[in-house]
Design a protein around this motif. Structure first.
Motif, PDB file in Angstrom:
ATOM      1  N   ALA A  35       0.854  -1.183   0.000  1.00 51.72           N
ATOM      2  CA  ALA A  35       0.000   0.000   0.000  1.00 51.72           C
ATOM      3  C   ALA A  35       0.893   1.236   0.000  1.00 51.72           C
ATOM      4  O   ALA A  35       2.079   1.164   0.330  1.00 51.72           O
ATOM      5  N   THR A  36       0.324   2.360  -0.363  1.00 52.79           N
ATOM      6  CA  THR A  36       1.049   3.628  -0.282  1.00 52.79           C
ATOM      7  C   THR A  36       0.415   4.487   0.814  1.00 52.79           C
ATOM      8  O   THR A  36      -0.330   3.974   1.639  1.00 52.79           O
ATOM      9  N   GLY A  37       0.689   5.777   0.833  1.00 53.72           N
ATOM     10  CA  GLY A  37       0.207   6.618   1.926  1.00 53.72           C
ATOM     11  C   GLY A  37       1.219   6.616   3.060  1.00 53.72           C
ATOM     12  O   GLY A  37       2.291   5.999   2.961  1.00 53.72           O
ATOM     13  N   SER A  38       0.864   7.282   4.153  1.00 55.06           N
ATOM     14  CA  SER A  38       1.805   7.454   5.270  1.00 55.06           C
ATOM     15  C   SER A  38       1.922   6.204   6.144  1.00 55.06           C
ATOM     16  O   SER A  38       2.995   5.898   6.660  1.00 55.06           O
ATOM     17  N   THR A  39       0.795   5.509   6.341  1.00 57.31           N
ATOM     18  CA  THR A  39       0.754   4.464   7.369  1.00 57.31           C
ATOM     19  C   THR A  39       1.789   3.359   7.190  1.00 57.31           C
ATOM     20  O   THR A  39       2.423   2.957   8.170  1.00 57.31           O
ATOM     21  N   PRO A  40       1.983   2.822   5.966  1.00 53.50           N
ATOM     22  CA  PRO A  40       2.886   1.670   5.870  1.00 53.50           C
ATOM     23  C   PRO A  40       4.375   2.012   5.913  1.00 53.50           C
ATOM     24  O   PRO A  40       5.204   1.101   5.956  1.00 53.50           O
ATOM     25  N   GLN A  65       1.585  -3.220  -6.692  1.00 51.85           N
ATOM     26  CA  GLN A  65       0.813  -2.080  -6.216  1.00 51.85           C
ATOM     27  C   GLN A  65      -0.635  -2.457  -5.969  1.00 51.85           C
ATOM     28  O   GLN A  65      -1.179  -3.365  -6.620  1.00 51.85           O
ATOM     29  N   LEU A  66      -1.258  -1.669  -5.104  1.00 56.99           N
ATOM     30  CA  LEU A  66      -2.673  -1.836  -4.790  1.00 56.99           C
ATOM     31  C   LEU A  66      -3.520  -0.939  -5.697  1.00 56.99           C
ATOM     32  O   LEU A  66      -4.610  -1.306  -6.115  1.00 56.99           O
ATOM     33  N   ASP A  67      -2.981   0.225  -5.969  1.00 59.22           N
ATOM     34  CA  ASP A  67      -3.788   1.213  -6.689  1.00 59.22           C
ATOM     35  C   ASP A  67      -2.889   2.261  -7.347  1.00 59.22           C
ATOM     36  O   ASP A  67      -1.674   2.277  -7.112  1.00 59.22           O
ATOM     37  N   GLU A  68      -3.500   3.108  -8.148  1.00 59.93           N
ATOM     38  CA  GLU A  68      -2.731   4.112  -8.890  1.00 59.93           C
ATOM     39  C   GLU A  68      -3.647   5.260  -9.294  1.00 59.93           C
ATOM     40  O   GLU A  68      -4.833   5.041  -9.589  1.00 59.93           O
ATOM     41  N   SER A  79       2.832   9.770  -8.283  1.00 62.35           N
ATOM     42  CA  SER A  79       2.170   8.580  -8.822  1.00 62.35           C
ATOM     43  C   SER A  79       2.566   7.440  -7.905  1.00 62.35           C
ATOM     44  O   SER A  79       3.669   7.446  -7.326  1.00 62.35           O
ATOM     45  N   TYR A  80       1.677   6.470  -7.732  1.00 67.99           N
ATOM     46  CA  TYR A  80       1.997   5.409  -6.784  1.00 67.99           C
ATOM     47  C   TYR A  80       3.122   4.521  -7.307  1.00 67.99           C
ATOM     48  O   TYR A  80       3.844   3.914  -6.507  1.00 67.99           O
ATOM     49  N   ARG A  81       3.293   4.478  -8.612  1.00 66.29           N
ATOM     50  CA  ARG A  81       4.464   3.765  -9.155  1.00 66.29           C
ATOM     51  C   ARG A  81       5.744   4.429  -8.619  1.00 66.29           C
ATOM     52  O   ARG A  81       6.631   3.749  -8.097  1.00 66.29           O
ATOM     53  N   LEU A 131      -2.315  -3.424   3.813  1.00 68.08           N
ATOM     54  CA  LEU A 131      -3.366  -2.437   3.570  1.00 68.08           C
ATOM     55  C   LEU A 131      -3.288  -1.310   4.592  1.00 68.08           C
ATOM     56  O   LEU A 131      -2.993  -1.557   5.773  1.00 68.08           O
ATOM     57  N   GLY A 132      -3.585  -0.094   4.148  1.00 68.45           N
ATOM     58  CA  GLY A 132      -3.920   0.986   5.062  1.00 68.45           C
ATOM     59  C   GLY A 132      -5.441   1.092   5.068  1.00 68.45           C
ATOM     60  O   GLY A 132      -6.139   0.260   4.475  1.00 68.45           O
ATOM     61  N   ILE A 133      -5.956   2.103   5.738  1.00 67.02           N
ATOM     62  CA  ILE A 133      -7.411   2.306   5.716  1.00 67.02           C
ATOM     63  C   ILE A 133      -7.678   3.811   5.646  1.00 67.02           C
ATOM     64  O   ILE A 133      -6.989   4.605   6.304  1.00 67.02           O
ATOM     65  N   GLY A 134      -8.635   4.186   4.835  1.00 68.02           N
ATOM     66  CA  GLY A 134      -9.017   5.600   4.761  1.00 68.02           C
ATOM     67  C   GLY A 134      -9.879   5.979   5.949  1.00 68.02           C
ATOM     68  O   GLY A 134     -10.473   5.118   6.618  1.00 68.02           O
ATOM     69  N   THR A 135      -9.989   7.275   6.204  1.00 67.02           N
ATOM     70  CA  THR A 135     -10.855   7.705   7.302  1.00 67.02           C
ATOM     71  C   THR A 135     -12.313   7.325   7.019  1.00 67.02           C
ATOM     72  O   THR A 135     -13.123   7.199   7.926  1.00 67.02           O
ATOM     73  N   GLY A 137     -13.069   4.445   5.683  1.00 62.68           N
ATOM     74  CA  GLY A 137     -13.129   2.982   5.662  1.00 62.68           C
ATOM     75  C   GLY A 137     -12.684   2.361   4.356  1.00 62.68           C
ATOM     76  O   GLY A 137     -12.811   1.148   4.171  1.00 62.68           O
ATOM     77  N   HIS A 138     -12.120   3.162   3.435  1.00 64.81           N
ATOM     78  CA  HIS A 138     -11.700   2.544   2.164  1.00 64.81           C
ATOM     79  C   HIS A 138     -10.444   1.688   2.336  1.00 64.81           C
ATOM     80  O   HIS A 138      -9.623   1.948   3.215  1.00 64.81           O
ATOM     81  N   ILE A 139     -10.342   0.675   1.506  1.00 64.64           N
ATOM     82  CA  ILE A 139      -9.092  -0.095   1.358  1.00 64.64           C
ATOM     83  C   ILE A 139      -8.736  -0.033  -0.117  1.00 64.64           C
ATOM     84  O   ILE A 139      -9.622  -0.057  -0.971  1.00 64.64           O
ATOM     85  N   GLY A 140      -7.406   0.010  -0.410  1.00 66.79           N
ATOM     86  CA  GLY A 140      -7.045   0.401  -1.761  1.00 66.79           C
ATOM     87  C   GLY A 140      -7.751   1.735  -1.972  1.00 66.79           C
ATOM     88  O   GLY A 140      -7.805   2.571  -1.072  1.00 66.79           O
ATOM     89  N   PHE A 141      -8.333   1.912  -3.134  1.00 63.75           N
ATOM     90  CA  PHE A 141      -9.179   3.098  -3.308  1.00 63.75           C
ATOM     91  C   PHE A 141     -10.622   2.678  -3.547  1.00 63.75           C
ATOM     92  O   PHE A 141     -11.353   3.281  -4.322  1.00 63.75           O
ATOM     93  N   ALA A 166      -4.390  15.618  -0.171  1.00 60.89           N
ATOM     94  CA  ALA A 166      -3.836  16.878  -0.688  1.00 60.89           C
ATOM     95  C   ALA A 166      -2.460  17.165  -0.083  1.00 60.89           C
ATOM     96  O   ALA A 166      -1.628  17.840  -0.695  1.00 60.89           O
ATOM     97  N   ARG A 167      -2.192  16.606   1.115  1.00 56.39           N
ATOM     98  CA  ARG A 167      -0.886  16.866   1.747  1.00 56.39           C
ATOM     99  C   ARG A 167       0.271  16.345   0.893  1.00 56.39           C
ATOM    100  O   ARG A 167       1.397  16.839   1.009  1.00 56.39           O
ATOM    101  N   PHE A 168       0.000  15.357   0.049  1.00 58.56           N
ATOM    102  CA  PHE A 168       1.069  14.847  -0.827  1.00 58.56           C
ATOM    103  C   PHE A 168       1.238  15.728  -2.074  1.00 58.56           C
ATOM    104  O   PHE A 168       2.151  15.521  -2.859  1.00 58.56           O
ATOM    105  N   GLY A 202      -7.366   9.455  14.151  1.00 58.48           N
ATOM    106  CA  GLY A 202      -8.207   9.726  12.985  1.00 58.48           C
ATOM    107  C   GLY A 202      -8.750   8.464  12.334  1.00 58.48           C
ATOM    108  O   GLY A 202      -9.710   8.527  11.554  1.00 58.48           O
ATOM    109  N   LYS A 203      -8.135   7.320  12.631  1.00 57.20           N
ATOM    110  CA  LYS A 203      -8.586   6.061  12.037  1.00 57.20           C
ATOM    111  C   LYS A 203      -9.459   5.244  12.996  1.00 57.20           C
ATOM    112  O   LYS A 203      -9.941   4.171  12.637  1.00 57.20           O
ATOM    113  N   ALA A 204      -9.643   5.746  14.234  1.00 57.74           N
ATOM    114  CA  ALA A 204     -10.311   4.932  15.263  1.00 57.74           C
ATOM    115  C   ALA A 204     -11.733   4.531  14.869  1.00 57.74           C
ATOM    116  O   ALA A 204     -12.140   3.372  15.038  1.00 57.74           O
TER     117      ALA A 204
END
Ligand code: F6R
Length: 261
Positions: A35-40, A65-68, A79-81, A131-135, A137-141, A166-168, A202-204
């Motif tokens: 997965a991408t994002g901050s968590t992993p 990759q999980l998503d792009e 780009s996630y690549r 996997l990470g998780i979106g606020t 509840g999404h996985i991947g996108f 947007a922070r990225f 934020g993920k609780a």
């Protein structure tokens, strides 16, 4: 599913990196879904440290990759690549040939989705999907109300996910693409082991709905309840909404040491 509560993100990273290392000792050419994002990031840092110390050999490991994002130019740093090459492939010293991902740059997105499903199948399927998780509840996108049987396809990001990401993009929500290619929930469930990491308060709520709520498309991550080998690793803050936290802690404390994640 197994829920493991760890003190902090670094401990979660170390625990999952050790599970990945154990997998690679059993199956040196395992296909790791990243997965991408901050968590992993703590997982990739802990795994890279194990590679440097010689605790694990990743010379035959493969990653996918999980998503792009759709529509970012090839080589765009977000780009996630690019992210996976920078955060995973390079630090682990993997060959870029050991890396699979969907092509979000072409005109024919449908063909790119089909090609990615075929590539995953040809590679023998994913051994461990992180996997990470979106606020939301999404996985991947797979945003809320994604089909729980979905395969790799194009999705539209919610406003909340574009705000979160947007922070990225220098804080500029307009720079965050609206569309993505993502492994579907059905595709994700095909992996042999799912490991979801969530950190921070934020993920609780999303974690509580995933683990203790009903299986429902409104919370895509709740589909993990359908998988025979799903592990949810949460720090104290992300675990703060779990009613069964005392049970999960007791289960972990009593777990035989020979039993990995
Ligand atoms: C990205 C992905 C997403 C993220 C999720 C959480 O590849 O799969 O589901 O895991 O958006 O992102 P962070 O970790 O940045 O909070």
């Amino acid at each position: 599913m197994e829920v493991v509560i760890v003190p902090d993100a670094a401990a979660g990273g170390e625990l999952i990196a050790e599970a990945v290392a154990a997998l690679l000792r059993r199956t040196p050419d395992a296909l790791l879904g990243v997965a991408t994002g901050s968590t992993p990031l703590p997982v990739y840092q802990a795994l890279a440290a194990k590679v440097r110390s010689g605790a694990v050999d990743v010379s035959r490991a493969r990653v996918c990759q999980l998503d792009e994002y759709v529509g970012l130019p090839a080589g765009h740093p977000e780009s996630y690549r690019s992210v996976v090459l920078r955060e995973v492939v390079a630090p682990l010293g993997l060959s870029p040939d050991a890396f699979l991902g969907p092509d979000g740059t072409g005109e024919d997105v449908l063909a790119a989705c089909e090609a990615y499903e075929a590539a995953l199948a040809a590679a023998g399927g994913v051994d461990l999907q992180l996997l990470g998780i979106g606020t939301d509840g999404h996985i991947g996108f797979n945003e809320p109300c994604s089909s729980l049987a979905s395969r790799t396809r194009i999705k539209t990001l919610t406003e909340q996910t574009r705000v979160d990401n947007a922070r990225f993009f220098g804080g500029d929500i307009e720079a965050v693409p609206h569309h993505v290619i993502t492994q579907g929930i059905g595709t994700i469930l095909d992996a042999r082991h799912l490991v979801l990491l969530a950190t921070g308060e934020g993920k609780a709520e999303a974690v509580a709905r995933t683990v203790e709520g009903p299986v429902a498309a409104i919370v895509p991550a709740s589909a993990l309840q359908l998988h025979p080998h799903a592990t949810v690793v949460v720090d104290e803050a992300a675990a703060s909404g779990l009613e069964l936290a005392p049970y999960f802690r007791a289960t972990r404390a009593a777990k035989p040491s020979w039993q990995g994640l």
